[in-house]
Structures are given as C-alpha cells and as structure tokens.
Design a protein around this motif. Sequence first.
Motif, mmCIF file in Angstrom:
data_model
loop_
_atom_site.group_PDB
_atom_site.id
_atom_site.type_symbol
_atom_site.label_atom_id
_atom_site.label_comp_id
_atom_site.label_asym_id
_atom_site.label_seq_id
_atom_site.Cartn_x
_atom_site.Cartn_y
_atom_site.Cartn_z
ATOM 1 N N UNK A 103 0.874 -1.360 0.506
ATOM 2 C CA UNK A 103 0.192 -0.281 -0.225
ATOM 3 C C UNK A 103 1.254 1.353 0.290
ATOM 4 N N UNK A 104 2.191 0.798 0.727
ATOM 5 C CA UNK A 104 2.521 2.552 1.419
ATOM 6 C C UNK A 104 3.994 2.705 -0.214
ATOM 7 N N UNK A 105 4.390 1.868 -0.926
ATOM 8 C CA UNK A 105 5.747 1.999 -1.675
ATOM 9 C C UNK A 105 4.979 2.824 -2.728
ATOM 10 N N UNK A 106 3.843 2.752 -3.410
ATOM 11 C CA UNK A 106 3.334 3.476 -4.656
ATOM 12 C C UNK A 106 2.977 4.814 -3.792
ATOM 13 N N UNK A 107 2.872 4.904 -2.953
ATOM 14 C CA UNK A 107 2.324 6.655 -2.695
ATOM 15 C C UNK A 107 3.809 7.802 -3.135
ATOM 16 N N UNK A 108 3.152 8.759 -3.386
ATOM 17 C CA UNK A 108 4.674 10.045 -2.856
ATOM 18 C C UNK A 108 4.437 10.092 -2.192
ATOM 19 N N UNK C 227 -2.766 24.583 4.532
ATOM 20 C CA UNK C 227 -2.202 24.778 5.450
ATOM 21 C C UNK C 227 -1.857 25.789 6.015
ATOM 22 N N UNK C 228 -2.189 26.571 4.758
ATOM 23 C CA UNK C 228 -1.921 28.369 5.390
ATOM 24 C C UNK C 228 -2.870 28.523 6.386
ATOM 25 N N UNK C 229 -3.915 27.971 5.240
ATOM 26 C CA UNK C 229 -5.331 28.595 6.331
ATOM 27 C C UNK C 229 -5.297 27.978 7.243
ATOM 28 N N UNK C 230 -4.202 26.404 8.093
ATOM 29 C CA UNK C 230 -4.617 25.723 8.918
ATOM 30 C C UNK C 230 -5.917 24.597 8.993
ATOM 31 N N UNK C 231 -6.676 24.773 8.292
ATOM 32 C CA UNK C 231 -7.564 23.754 7.829
ATOM 33 C C UNK C 231 -6.538 22.568 8.237
ATOM 34 N N UNK C 232 -6.269 21.968 8.235
ATOM 35 C CA UNK C 232 -5.117 21.202 8.905
ATOM 36 C C UNK C 232 -6.073 19.227 8.866
ATOM 37 N N UNK C 233 -7.674 19.248 9.129
ATOM 38 C CA UNK C 233 -7.474 18.041 8.531
ATOM 39 C C UNK C 233 -7.741 17.842 7.087
ATOM 40 N N UNK C 234 -7.832 18.888 6.264
ATOM 41 C CA UNK C 234 -8.241 19.177 4.806
ATOM 42 C C UNK C 234 -6.889 18.647 4.071
ATOM 43 N N UNK C 235 -6.003 18.606 4.728
ATOM 44 C CA UNK C 235 -4.446 18.762 4.777
ATOM 45 C C UNK C 235 -4.277 17.034 4.521
ATOM 46 N N UNK C 236 -4.620 16.754 5.257
ATOM 47 C CA UNK C 236 -4.735 15.226 5.415
ATOM 48 C C UNK C 236 -5.422 14.599 4.870
ATOM 49 N N UNK C 237 -6.821 15.218 4.755
ATOM 50 C CA UNK C 237 -7.666 14.863 3.432
ATOM 51 C C UNK C 237 -7.187 14.388 2.181
ATOM 52 N N UNK C 238 -6.292 14.977 1.939
ATOM 53 C CA UNK C 238 -5.507 15.278 0.713
ATOM 54 C C UNK C 238 -4.159 14.822 0.680
ATOM 55 N N UNK C 239 -2.951 14.648 1.737
ATOM 56 C CA UNK C 239 -2.369 13.155 1.880
ATOM 57 C C UNK C 239 -3.122 12.463 1.111
ATOM 58 N N UNK C 240 -4.345 11.914 2.126
ATOM 59 C CA UNK C 240 -4.828 10.593 1.590
ATOM 60 C C UNK C 240 -5.473 10.221 0.305
ATOM 61 N N UNK C 241 -5.703 11.539 -0.330
ATOM 62 C CA UNK C 241 -5.787 11.064 -2.110
ATOM 63 C C UNK C 241 -5.196 11.152 -2.526
ATOM 64 N N UNK C 242 -4.153 12.049 -2.773
ATOM 65 C CA UNK C 242 -2.699 12.187 -3.570
ATOM 66 C C UNK C 242 -2.210 9.793 -3.078
#
Lengths: 257, 257, 275
Positions: A103-108, C227-242
């Motif tokens: 799961x983690x390896x292809x994650x950027x 991140x600049x707006x301090x909406x951290x939930x959204x930062x993490x949600x985006x990370x999960x999406x990516x």
Amino acid sequence: MSPRVSNTFDMAIGVIPIALLIALWQGIAMSGAAPPSLLPPPGVVFGRFLQQIVSPAYLEHAYVTLYRLFVGFGIAVLAGVTFGILMTGSKAVASIVRPIVRVLAPVPKIALYPAFTLTLGYDDASKIALVIADAMFPILLATYQGALAVEPKLAWSARAAGVSPLKTLFTVILPAAMPSVLTGCRIGLIISCIVVFLAEMITSTDGLGHLLVRAARNFQTVDMFVPLITISILGLLLNAAFNALRRYLLRGFPEEK
Amino acid sequence: MISIDRVSKQFETSRARRHLALSDISLSVARGEFVSILGPSGCGKSTLLYIVGGFVEQSSGAVIVDDNPVTGPGPDRGPVFQEFALFPWKTVLGNVMYGLDQRGMPKDEALARSRELLTMVKLSGYENFYPKELSGGMKQRVAIARTLAYRPNILLMDEPFGALDAHTRTKLQNDLLGIWEKDRKTVLFVTHSVEEAVFLSDRVVMMTSSPGRIKDIIKINLPRPRERAALLLNRRYQDYVVEIEKMMDEQPETRVS
Amino acid sequence: MMADIVSVERAEAPWWSSAGTIPGLPPIMACIGLLALWEVVARWYGLNGLPPASAALPQIPEILTDKESLIDIADSLRRMVTGFALALIFAVPAGLAMGRSKHVAAFFNPLLMVIYPVPKAALMPIIMLWLGVGDASKTLVIFLGVTLPLIYHSYQGSRAVEEKLLWSAAAMGLSAPARLIRIVLPAALPEILVGCRTGLVLALITMVTSEMIARQTGIGNIIFVSLDLGVYDRVYAMIVIIGALGFILDVIFESMRGRLVAWAEPSQAIVVGTT
C-alpha cells in the motif's frame, strides 16, 4: 576496430552531447536571444559555482543538507534491511509487513511532507523523516526480493553445520542477498539526495534547496543554478563512492553484466 | 544408524493438483556403510536425501537417525550438494571455517582444523581464493572440506560430482574413497551414474519414478580398498554395471514435470 | 518466528518464502490497520498538527464534490498524462536504439549519467522563468522526471534481447526497422512496462512536488492553501487522496501489465522513484 580503439571512440562520442549542450547554452546566451537575467552564460555560472564552493557561508548550507541526507539515508538503510530480512525469515512478519509495503510503496511520499512539518516541525526532523520514508522502500523491497532469490542450499549448508535459524538469516541470507541489497541502497541514496533538496525547497530556512528558492525570489538567476549543480555533483560523487564500496563488498561475487 | 520408515512425500503443484514424489520408502543404512541411491532424474532421490537431512519435511513416515527422529538439519548429517553451495562472499578458508566459527570454536583451533581439511582435499595454498576463482572440481573439494570440518557422522551427498567433467569426476571419486577409507563415515550418495554407484558403494538402492519407489537393492561385493584401474578390468564389477543398467532400462522413461 | 524458519516444507520454493495469501484482502487490512494506527496516535498525542483519521477522512467527500478542487485535480491529472505521454513517445525509441547500438548507447550514456542525480522538480523555478507559470513548465518538468527511468528500462530491455532471435528474423528476411518493431519492441516490452510503472509513480511525484514548489493550481496547491489557512483536516484528507491515487494508478497499471505480457516471467520490479 580493436577493443581499445573502440573504447576510446565510445568515450569520445559520449562527450559530444554534453559539449553540445554547453555550446548551445553558450550560444543562446551570447546571441542575446535570452537576457542574462533568464539564462546567464555557462562561464558565469561555473565561475560563481567555484566561488561559492569555497565560501564558508555556502558550505554551511551544504553541510546542513548533507547532515539531513546522511541521517535519513542511514536510518532508511537500517530499517529497510532489517525489515526486509525479517520478512524473509518469518512468515508472520512477512504477512503483516508485505501488505503495508504494497500500500505504501507506490504512494508519493512527498505528499506526506506537509504532515511531517505539522507533526515534526519545520526543522531537520521533518526533512529526515521524508528522506527515510522515500529511501526505505526501495531498500526494503530489494533486500526482500534478493533474500527470496538466495539459493536455499546455501542456508541448508549453514543449518546443517548447526547454525541457528536466526544466525543463518544474518550470516548467510543477508550476505548472499548483498548484490540486491546494494542495488536498493544505491537507488535509495540518489533518492535521498534528491528528496532532501526538494524538501528544503518547499519549506526551509537553510540548506542548498533553500538557497535555490531564495535566489529565485530575488531573481538572482546565477545563484539558482549553483545549488542545483552542487546537489547534482554531490549525487554523482556519492554514486561513484558507492560503486567503489560495492566493488569492494562484492569482490567474491561473480561479475555482473 | 539411519532408518527410513515408510516415508512418503507429496508436493502441491497447484491448488488442486498434487504430485506424489516419494511413496512408502523404507530403508536402513548401517553405521559406516556407503549406500548409493540410483535412479532417473525426477524419481525423488534427492528429495529423499533432503528429508534425511531435515531440509524438507516428509508428508508421512519417519526418519530415525541414531535413535532420534529427524526434525530438522543437524551437524550429525553433513550435506554436499551438486551446486556446491559455497558462500561467494567468503574465501576458501572462510567457507571451511564458517560452521566452526558460528558454533563458537576458538579462532586458532578452527583455523588449524580448516587448514588440515584443506590439505586433506588437496587445496592447501588456495586458502585466500574466492570460490569464483576456482574450477568446479576445486569448488566441490572446498564444499566437502566445509562439511567434514564439523565432523558429521553421516555424509549426505546429492549428486556431488554431477556438474563436473568426466575427468574431474573420476579424480574426485577416487579422492572421496580415499578420504572415506580413513574413518568410514556413513554415506548416503545420490547419483544417476551406474558406474559411480557401483564403484563407490556397499549397496545400491535403485529407484523408479512417479511415484518414487525403491525398486531393488543390490549388494556390491567388491573388495576394498577399491582401485579404479583394477576395478574397471574386474569381471564382477562389469557384471554389476551391466546388470544394473539393464534393470534401469526396464523402467519407462519419465517425463519431466 | 523460529518455528517458521525451522519448518521446511517445500523443496522447490525457498523454505523461508511466505505462503500465498488471498489477493486484495491483505492490502485492505493494511489500510484499515494504518488508519487505526493514525487514529490512536493522533488521539494519544492530541497534537494540533495531527488531527485523527476520523476528523480528516470526512473531508474527502467534501473535497471530491467541491467544484474548485475538482478543477484543480483535473488540471493536475491532465498535466501528468501529457507529460507522461510525451516522455513515452520520446524515451522508448531512444532507449530501444541505445540497446541495439553500442555507439548510440555510448553517445547518450554520459549525458544521462550527468542528468540522473539532478532533482527534476527543482528545475521548476528556473523553467518558470523561461516558460512562465502555466501548464507548459509543469508539463515539461513531469516530462523530464519520467524520461530517464523510461529510457533506462527500454535500454535494458532492448539490450537483453537474445541476439539469435534477431538472427532468425533476419534470416526470414525482416529488414532492420521491421526487426526493431516486430522483434525488439515486443521482446523488450516487459522491461519497458517496468519502466512505465516506475515512470507513472514518478509522474505523480513530480506533479505534486512541482505544484508544491510553484504554488499556482493543482493538487499540491490545495494542500498548501489548506496548510496556510490552518485547515489541517483538509491537508490530511488531501494527503490520503494523493496516496490513494498513487496506489490506484499502480494497481490499474499492474493489472494491465499482467495482461499485456502474460507470457513473460513475473516481474520483480521495485517501484521506486522521486524526482
């Protein structure tokens, strides 16, 4: 052509594209098609590079970058090799670690960087964490795959001599997988080099990456090239040093193609 | 000494298909006896050897060695493989010393023992060579020395000379007999060469394939110590070879699965 | 663990290799496990900068239904696909030619070696000077990031093509260009696809990185605005999406690759890369 002549010939033609590139650069700069503020001539850039590389202030930044690079890479090697080998030795470990790696390896990993800065701060720790996250997987996977490909009879020979399973894992399987482990480490090293620079570009107050961004903000084009050249040369040097180490460590192994 | 009691081995070739490699094998080998297992490729003779070695687990039945059931590899049974299975990252001396080292024998003692063995297999002077620098015959000599180093009571030889050219092969056969005459270890020797089996053995166990079964056991009544040149002219030797070859021809050829 | 190492069962497979498992299930369990770990760690430390998974995950549907975010994401993907496609068109023929001719290889190898350690996304500020802040610079950076592994793997694949295959083809009367297309390309395809897989991951990474460095539009930009707006939930949600995007792209590609080169040995590719 005799082999020697052919080798020299091949080496000579390899220089052509690099020379052409620099000539093109020089040509554009001289023709005035691009103003120096957009494309400074190569001579100016290399002159500035030589000047910076001996300046203590610049070296201070380079040192910061190197520190993050090596700490991160070192931890990545330790963690990657350990997990890779333990996965080989134990089905229980493998059945847990394998899907996580899948799961983690292809994650950027760079996407995790904002999270690292939020949790670990804007200093060294977040950048080191990013280097670890990025460099660990290729090392882990290379170790695991290399270890799986080890001839079982090597391990049997050790076990028959009365060596314990755990010791066999580290005294036979790991060294036998060393060519693959080192391939993973080399990929990880270059990745570390690149990723530490990028992290510094995204948020930092020091390091080579920061210098590039600072120069970009002030439209000092020449100073944008210098950190880039530095990190690339650093990558080449580290790669060369690593190859030398590899040749030494693998002196007993049959030659590869 | 070695008692193989109704051993069977099934391999799962896929989820649905199973292959019966060994079916109901029973065999006793007395202390100091040299027994060859002879059969076509794919008859499971190597698998049988691996089961005695504890490297592979039988599906049913038991192997008893010196009153103890075999549950895993142990230094009482030393393997020698066709593939040599030398550690490429260790020198000749390092390979021979490995087992002694790992089991905590003092360094100088291990060194002396290893040198003694290398002399026995006629390789003194090659201590610091890497396996890749040696010929096939020399590699197998190292492997034999490595196994003899930890003084196994039983030698498990898996087509040890199968990868060697004819000339080297006969030389190693002679040398093996020479070494064996000194302390008469129990030897289980897998081969597909009739002449090799007759030349070396006290008894020849003939196997058929698919499933692997013992077809016949032939006692070789030839005087020891045996000398190859004399034996080749010996009428009894020739009769054994011809008789066994005939019996081998009677069984149908097996497809390689 | 000891028991696992001692139990030696199958002679044909290494005794320490782990048993086959139900495909698909373990990764899902791993995801659940990782999310649970995140939740626990976040609640344990109560850091402002690390909201629990239960707070971040509900943001995902919101982002994915928000028109502006969707446009950003679509922009990013478009650049990624364009950059990747351009790299494919350029790199594969170049790599194949290098593999078949020692001189072509000698010609390009030193240049590639010099370019290899340059962080491609770091060229972003310079390229932006030249090409502006628009699509062109970002696409070019993605192109640069993907090209090298593609060339490398095509090169390796074409170099490894059995000489005798080509002799047989020549004996059958195939011309040199026909041999390259009909023999070398298919024979090198498994290795080329390994390069594509690495390249795909790299394209995603370069895309995110370049957008993080040049914060204009795109996925990377959403993160930093939040991140600049301090909406951290959204930062993490985006990370999960990516992260999910990376994983899904990889799964899709692997299943496609499996079909394309079913005849080849299963690959032991190491998916790596950063730029």
